[in-house]
Design an enzyme around this catalytic site. Structure first.
Site, short mmCIF file in Angstrom:
data_model
loop_
_atom_site.label_atom_id
_atom_site.label_comp_id
_atom_site.label_asym_id
_atom_site.label_seq_id
_atom_site.Cartn_x
_atom_site.Cartn_y
_atom_site.Cartn_z
N ASP A 457 0.84 -1.18 0.00
CA ASP A 457 0.00 0.00 0.00
C ASP A 457 0.89 1.24 0.00
O ASP A 457 2.08 1.17 0.30
CB ASP A 457 -0.88 0.03 1.26
CG ASP A 457 -2.02 -0.96 1.17
OD1 ASP A 457 -2.36 -1.37 0.05
OD2 ASP A 457 -2.57 -1.32 2.22
N ASP A 793 -4.76 -3.01 5.03
CA ASP A 793 -5.28 -2.47 6.28
C ASP A 793 -6.79 -2.49 6.35
O ASP A 793 -7.36 -2.28 7.41
CB ASP A 793 -4.78 -1.03 6.49
CG ASP A 793 -5.16 -0.11 5.34
OD1 ASP A 793 -5.87 -0.57 4.42
OD2 ASP A 793 -4.74 1.06 5.36
N ASP A 797 -9.22 -6.23 2.35
CA ASP A 797 -7.88 -6.69 1.98
C ASP A 797 -7.67 -8.13 2.43
O ASP A 797 -6.66 -8.75 2.10
CB ASP A 797 -6.81 -5.80 2.62
CG ASP A 797 -6.69 -4.46 1.93
OD1 ASP A 797 -6.97 -4.39 0.72
OD2 ASP A 797 -6.35 -3.46 2.60
#
Length: 1174
Positions: A457, A793, A797
């Site tokens: 990310d 997070d 996901d």
């Protein structure tokens, strides 16, 4: 717990009444609440709590006494005696015990029986000391058993303390005395008012008081994958063990602990488990044993992954999100391949093979010794002595031969391998905590060492996640710096802007004053929202003033942020006049596309045609994004009654708008402003990415941000380099390239044309991340399968975290769901911590290789000496008790010494080993054979020429210890000790002492072993079959030992190119690796059988199907995760019924027929309420 009558009188609700209330669902639940309590607030009155301010802290003890605590009593730990009995199950120890008992019996028999006059039976001293060897072996076995049992007992205590430690880290938002505070889930009581939000894992049952767009995943109870909409007038029941997938709200707690729906299931399981245990000795866990793993058990990954048999599974089952062909593969009953790491699987196979070889050699040795003895004893001269059968004498000889054979087996079997793996992983896991890596699955530590790709990310991982508005487009002007205040804009524009930001944000997002004068204000909650709230404060207004005007319960409707909307919208009553105002914020180009109007310089709405939108995109949004800024568009829309005279930009209505028609509601908006939010790259990230690239790891950025923002940040990080042929794609373009136009499904062939060059995936959804990870893993265009790590997070996901070889969750910003789905939690959300995990993973593999090289060298020498000397001279210079000591050096002390090497930066200067690398490659094999050759030459030279070299008279078959055999034993141990130093380096490094000063444990263990060897040799006597050596003998032994260091330099000088690679041992193809893992998984799958028939609810059946057999190794390693104080041991008498407990239990019991319950996953919120991009 208080009786029902007194409870009902005191609180107006009995526990039975509350239990029955929580058993109903949907409209039936709404009706029951209306009939009995009028509404949820009426229930609060009955429970003597306030929907606004909650209960008082002083009431907690009484409520726990009346309604119970949110805990489930753990299963009592195994006693020390039970652990002792388990430790004695090792077959080599049993053989040694039998030999010791028989040897002692014969010795006692010979000592007690009366001799006939003139009868001679050898040396009297031998007869008098005959009991010593039996006793010594027995004592050695007892020591080994007690040490093993004590270790297991201490690990058990550590593990239970760890559970208490983890419980302390699981907090929940509760309103008490009017203040929102984070409370331990174990301290939640009936009557508490809990705030629930996206990503939360519910720790107790409750009734909704107020909700906003609330959706819950109840698949763990019902098996249905569709998210359930919740609301005061729709379905107000919230149940423990379920996930909040979207929205927010408040609930009053109605049941905790064993009285909750989860607790009821545990009780049912407990009753069934008792019956099974009594009749079939089943592996079913008692109800009390929810989050406790005892000796002999192992947590499966299902007990750690939060995706409750559904989220990850549903993603796996979705043919639209996986490469073509993968959907057609048959499902496996155990879907996770993380139950046993590749290294562990290979080591287990290798240990079994070596053990089988050792056993065969031991059996052959025993047979040769027996045949030789029979020939020499019973054959007629001149072949033998022609003696007659003597029971005591012959049985004693047989026992001696069995002891020698057992010695060969003990030495050959690499029992130290599991211990070496355990110690290395345990040490690494504990140390990784200091590097901000909380390891949840022990195999993830080792797997990271082989990682070839990291999908990361952007926000908070590559960047600081401290966001600030640095540019804005307001009233037709692009401000490159924020200098204007509230009064510098038209009053109506400033007011609507501040109101839109303050009200259309999660009320949990706040900016707190700095604790120190030189620090920045503290951002609490969603960082994007905090940046916008900071913008309001920079304009000179207080966002709390607006929130006081419109408290959270006064909000009419919320459309929470998710990966589909890429925006958040809030509906409130209009400040002036009748009607409503909709505020929206989100990804700039998406929200802008829904705008038909824009506020001009006077703050008045004006038409906003497509041409003007395109001009703003090219002149404002793209330049902001190119500067690495996240661009957010803020808009609004007024809903005005037709009778009140709506304006051109207002939406007129005669009846209440249909708020469920989101496409209509969030359309024809009026743009207020566009802001650019800066999230600086972490200063340490570029260097960390360079380390990854030099280590052969490809880093890819997967983000929900604008493609230009993503490209800018990737360039600053070093993911993108000038002149490289790379790909930067948006999610839509990515899907267009990888999907077959005819079928719309992912084509692996098309995917393989994209992923090798892909570096940045922008505007991506959780589905895109999952597709990317699964496609890379499934690709076969590289020589070895890619090993993929991924960060996440958000709740959705979970599928990608589960599919990846190693899933990293964000400890600071990650949801409970993401954390529980992960293998490792980054406690600082920092990419550089991932690099540290790679370093530790490679260090684990190297530590195992070091130990393997060391132990196999000892094995080869010891087995060769024992077999050769026993068969040739009918004696052995290495006695059973001495080999037990050598085994102790190999298995325990060497494991600890070599497993505690700290990682160095040079580990990141080489490429990953790859999954198919042989355990014993040609370099290790050369080192093993070379060093074993040196030790064998020295040992046999001393055996047959010791009198010429060391002046030790050669005495074969002596009934008492001799200096000759003692010198051989001592020289062997010295060479072993010095070779332990050689084993510290396995990549042909010349300086074997490099970094020794950093490993004090190795130095201490080496010196301790040396000192113990001196004591054993000099004063061991008959117990250790040794006789004290002179100084000259010691000097010779030390010279032979030190010679190992010199000889090793010669060995590593031999080029490996001259050695055939076919000699490598332990290599596997990708197919063989998958087969190993599948077999290991299959071995661990168990079932309950008839327990299901005792349960009458479909959802409850899902809780108890397919209990996995648990093993010791994982438990031991988990216990090492962190040091624990005695306080935690005291706390561990009760385990909280937190979501962690429930989720762990659920995932340790996956449905064996899970495929029947899987469905399309509805990817919902990606982050906390209001977050706009990844």
């Amino acid at each position: 717990m208080a009786n029902e009558a007194s409870v009902s009188n005191e609180y107006g609700c009995s526990m039975t009444e509350l239990k029955e209330l929580m058993e109903v669902r949907g409209a039936e639940g709404v009706a029951k609440i209306a009939a009995n309590y009028t509404n949820a607030e009426g229930l609060c009155v009955r429970l003597k709590t306030s929907a606004q301010s909650g209960i008082k802290a002083s009431e907690i003890p009484r409520r726990q006494q009346v309604f119970g605590a949110n805990v489930i009593p753990p299963k009592p730990p195994k006693t020390f005696l039970q652990l002792v009995l388990e430790a004695m199950q090792d077959y080599t120890l049993i053989m040694l015990i039998v030999c010791a008992v028989v040897s002692l019996s014969i010795s006692v028999y010979q000592m007690l029986r009366k001799k006939e006059p003139g009868e001679q039976h050898g040396d009297d001293s031998e007869e008098e000391a005959g009991w010593i060897e039996g006793v010594a072996i027995a004592v050695a076995v007892i020591v080994v058993v007690l040490v093993t049992a004590f270790n297991d007992w201490s690990k058990e205590r550590q593990f239970r303390g760890l559970q208490a430690k983890l419980e302390q880290e699981h907090l929940f938002d509760v309103i008490r005395e009017g203040q929102v505070s984070k409370v331990l889930v174990s301290d939640i009581v009936v009557g508490d008012i809990c705030q629930v939000k996206y990503g939360d894992a519910l720790p107790a049952d409750g009734i909704i008081i107020q909700s906003n767009d609330l959706k819950v995943d109840e698949s763990s109870l019902t098996g249905e994958s569709d998210h359930v909409k919740k609301g005061e007038d729709r379905d107000p029941m919230l149940l423990s063990g379920t996930n909040v997938m979207e929205g927010s709200g408040k609930m009053v707690v109605t049941a905790v602990g064993i009285n909750s729906q989860a607790g009821i299931i545990f009780n049912l399981l407990g009753a069934s488990g008792n019956e099974e245990d009594d009749s079939n000795n089943s592996n079913v866990k008692k109800a009390g044993n929810v989050d406790t793993v005892t000796a002999g058990e192992q947590k499966t990954p299902h007990a750690e992954n939060i995706q409750l048999s559904n989220v990850g599974a549903a993603a796996d089952a979705n043919p639209d999100t996986m490469p073509a062909g993968e959907a057609d593969k048959p499902k496996k009953k155990s879907s996770s391949s993380k139950e046993k790491s590749i290294l562990q699987a290979k080591l287990t196979t290798l240990a079994i093979r070596i053990g089988n070889v050792g056993s065969a050699i031991g059996a052959i040795t025993l047979l040769v010794l027996i045949i030789k003895y029979c020939v020499e004893t019973f054959a007629q001269p001149p072949v033998g002595t022609g003696d007659s059968f003597d029971f005591a004498r012959d049985l004693k000889k047989l026992i001696e031969f069995v002891v020698i054979a057992v010695t060969v087996i003990v030495v050959a079997v690499p029992e130290g391998l599991p211990l070496a793996v355990t110690l290395s992983l345990a040490y690494s896991v504990k140390k990784m905590m200091n590097d901000n890596n909380l390891v949840r699955h022990l195999d993830a530590c080792e797997t990271m060492g082989n990682a070839t790709a990291i999908c990361s990310d952007k926000t908070g991982t590559l960047t600081t996640n401290r966001m600030t508005v640095v540019q804005s487009f307001v009233a037709g002007a692009h401000e490159k710096s924020i200098t204007k205040r509230y009064e510098d804009y038209p009053a109506s524009l400033s007011e609507i802007l501040c109101r839109a930001i303050s009200l259309n944000s999660g009320y949990t997002s706040r900016i707190m004053p700095a604790e120190q004068a030189n620090e920045l204000p503290k951002q609490i909650g969603n960082k994007t929202e905090c940046a916008l709230l900071g913008y309001v404060e920079a304009m000179g207004r207080n966002y709390d003033d607006y929130r006081r005007e419109v408290p959270e319960e006064a909000i009419h409707k919320i459309y929470t942020f998710n990966s589909v909307r890429k925006s958040m919208s809030t509906v409130v009553k209009r400040k002036s006049g009748a009607g409503y105002t909709l505020f929206t914020k989100g990804a700039s180009e998406m929200v802008l596309g829904k705008c038909n109007f824009i506020l001009d310089e006077q703050g008045k709405p004006k038409p906003f045609p497509r041409a003007d939108q395109d001009r703003i995109v090219s002149n404002v949004i793209e330049p902001m994004a190119s500067d690495g800024l996240r661009t957010i568009c803020i808009a609004y829309k007024d809903f005005v009654p037709a009778s009140a005279g709506p304006g051109p930009s207002d939406a007129a209505f005669k009846e209440e708008p249909n708020w469920d028609d989101e496409d209509f509601i969030v359309s024809k908006l009026t743009c207020i402003a566009i802001v650019g939010i800066e999230d600086p790259v972490r200063p340490e990230v570029p260097a960390a990415i360079r380390q990854c690239q030099s280590a052969g790891i490809c880093v890819r950025m997967v983000t929900g941000d604008n493609v230009n923002t993503a490209r800018s940040i990737a360039s600053k990080c070093g993911i993108l380099k000038p002149g490289e042929n790379f790909l930067v794609l948006e999610g839509k373009e990515f899907n267009k390239r990888i999907r077959d136009p005819a079928t719309g499904q992912v084509s692996q062939a098309r995917f393989d044309q994209v992923w090798p060059k892909l570096r940045v995936l922008a505007r991506s959804s959780p589905q895109d991340k999952y597709t990317l990870v699964s496609g890379i893993i499934a690709s076969k265009i590289t020589a070895s399968r890619e090993v993929v790590a991924v960060t996440g997070d958000g709740t959705n996901d979970g599928p990608a975290l589960k599919k990846a070889d190693v899933g990293f969750a964000m400890g600071l910003q990650g949801t409970d769901v993401a954390k529980e789905a992960s293998d490792i939690i980054l406690t600082d959300d920092n990419f550089s911590s991932i690099v540290k995990a790679v370093k530790w993973g490679r260090n684990v593999y190297d530590s195992i290789s070091k130990f393997l090289q060391f132990q196999l060298t000892v094995n080869v020498v010891a087995v060769a000496v024992a077999v050769f000397s026993s068969c040739v001279i009918t004696d052995t210079p290495l006695r059973a008790i001495q080999m037990l000591w050598v085994n102790l050096i190999m298995d325990t002390l060497a494991s600890l010494a070599l497993a505690t090497e700290l990682p160095s930066d040079e580990l990141l200067e080489r490429k990953p080993y790859g999954r198919t690398k042989p355990l014993i490659d040609i370099v290790m094999l050369r080192n093993i054979c070379g060093n074993a050759l040196y030790q064998l030459v020295i040992t046999f030279t001393l055996l047959f020429a010791g009198d010429k070299i060391m002046d030790t008279p050669i005495q074969f078959g002596s009934p008492v210890p001799t200096q000759h055999f003692t010198a051989i034993f001592n020289a062997f141990v010295m060479m072993t000790l010095f070779n332990e130093v050689n084993a510290r380096k396995i990549h042909d490094q010349r300086n074997v002492f490099s970094g020794l000063q950093r490993n004090i444990i190795f130095v201490i263990i080496w010196l301790t072993t040396f000192a113990l060897q001196v004591i054993i040799v000099q004063v061991g006597g008959m117990v250790f079959r040794t006789r004290g050596l002179d100084l000259s003998h010691w000097l010779w032994c030390l010279c032979f030992g030190a010679g190992s260091l010199v000889w090793h330099q010669l060995v590593i000088s031999v080029p490996i190119s001259v050695l055939p690679s076919c000699l490598e041992i332990g290599g596997s193809t990708e197919e063989e690796i998958e087969q190993i893992l599948d077999e290991e998984n299959a071995d661990q799958v168990g079932g309950l059988g008839e327990v299901e028939t005792d349960l009458n609810k479909k959802g409850q059946v899902l809780w108890i199907r397919g209990l996995a057999r648990l093993q010791t190794q994982i438990r031991v390693v988990n216990a090492f995760r962190m040091g624990l104080d005695a306080d935690f041991d005291k706390r561990s008498t009760n385990n909280s019924l937190s979501y962690g407990n429930i989720a762990n239990f659920l995932r340790s019991n996956p449905s064996l027929d899970r495929e029947e319950n899987e469905g399309e996953i509805a990817f919902a919120d990606e982050r906390t309420n209001g977050e706009v991009a990844a």
